[in-house]
Design an enzyme around this catalytic site. Sequence first.
Site, PDB file in Angstrom:
ATOM      1  N   SER A 182       0.450  -1.247  -0.321  1.00  0.00           N
ATOM      2  CA  SER A 182      -0.019  -0.187   0.401  1.00  0.00           C
ATOM      3  C   SER A 182       0.737   1.526  -0.141  1.00  0.00           C
ATOM      4  CB  SER A 182      -1.046   0.760   1.200  1.00  0.00           C
ATOM      5  OG  SER A 182      -0.128  -0.054   2.934  1.00  0.00           O
ATOM      6  N   HIS A 210      -5.518  -3.658  -1.620  1.00  0.00           N
ATOM      7  CA  HIS A 210      -5.792  -2.923  -2.574  1.00  0.00           C
ATOM      8  C   HIS A 210      -5.224  -3.716  -4.097  1.00  0.00           C
ATOM      9  CE1 HIS A 210      -4.516   0.930  -0.812  1.00  0.00           C
ATOM     10  NE2 HIS A 210      -4.177  -0.049   0.282  1.00  0.00           N
ATOM     11  N   LYS A 242     -12.386  -0.190  -0.208  1.00  0.00           N
ATOM     12  CA  LYS A 242     -11.500   0.674  -0.708  1.00  0.00           C
ATOM     13  C   LYS A 242     -11.868   0.877  -2.596  1.00  0.00           C
ATOM     14  CE  LYS A 242      -6.982  -0.008   1.782  1.00  0.00           C
ATOM     15  NZ  LYS A 242      -7.868  -0.392   3.057  1.00  0.00           N
TER      16      LYS A 242
END
Length: 394
Positions: A182, A210, A242
Amino acid sequence: MALSLSERLSRELSHLQASGLLISPRVLHTPSRAHVRIDGQDVINLASNNYLGFADHPALKEKAAAYLREWGAGAGAVRGIAGTLQIHEDFERQLAEFKHTGSALVLHSGFATNQGVLGALLQEGDLVVSDELNHASIIDGLRLTKATKKIFKHADIMDLERVLQENDTDGLKLVVTDGVFSMDGDIAPLDKIVEVARRYGAVTYVDDAHGSGVLGADGRGTVHHFGLEHADDVIQVGTLSKAWGGVGGYAAGHADLRELLINRARPFLFSTAQPPAVVGALSAALEVVRRDPSLMQRLWDNARYFKAGIESLGFDHLGSQTPITPVIFGEAPAAFEASRLLLERGIFATGIGFPTVPMGKARIRNIVTAEHTRDDLDKALEAYGTVGRDLGVV
């Protein structure tokens, strides 16, 4: 005489202030989108994880509202007692189908998922080998287990093999890695990691916070990016907060994994189930991403364009391979000052320093999204050029 609470708080805050590491989160006065309002100023948002623009997407809001009206504001209990609604199980089947896994279970956050899954799987006598740059939630999750813990150098396959050669166990062996890291934006060499893990009888555990919604067909994640779907010796975990625009975490993998977690994962056992509106939004996110491939195309087009611009200005972005684009400023005060100067120029991008990243590697982490326009990115690059020159970085 014991230290008082006031003294402890004062000392710690003073230390953070003196070190230039004290943060005060900015408050957004509009929904999380490519453009937001902060302190009365409309700015371009490069600070969120809203990769596909789902946080304020009409389809997600519509289904969230429908679930809210039909199923209520809350689930009313933990899942194991009376909090499992039909919509929870429907979404978990939808998620397992999307991930091409035998089962899936949803928890309350990515952080809680790592604590719950690692805690449920690992026992005394097991061996876990973890990448040195893995997320804090993995580190904390491993601390709660009695397994033997070893570290391998970041994304270093030779070092991973060395650690596995030097350590053995009659218990479970687990290799743990982020899918996408990340802070640096690089992708784990998952194909090689799985190959080495299998050679030594180890299971691979991938935190794809991610990677989901960003890599692989339809955003299925890093495992699918490397063609490793349908593998029972690969466990996928991640967030739903996310790219998917909501909140929560998930674990997906072997058909029996879900049942074990239902019975052993403490964050699942002792937390009230997700509210219906959240489940509705997440279900809609999976539907939208599968029917609209242009979202991921725009995300990657924007990422490539922005990276090329940052490179041409002379900044170091650590060779990022994903829409995460770090811009290195060195020490934390410089990164925080750059963030402040960018905001003055209409660009919201957050400075990050130690201990989140190593000393001397303070940065601004930028995440472009599918919502950004080329004009947005040009304005951001122009601002970066000015700030970088003013601070003597480029």
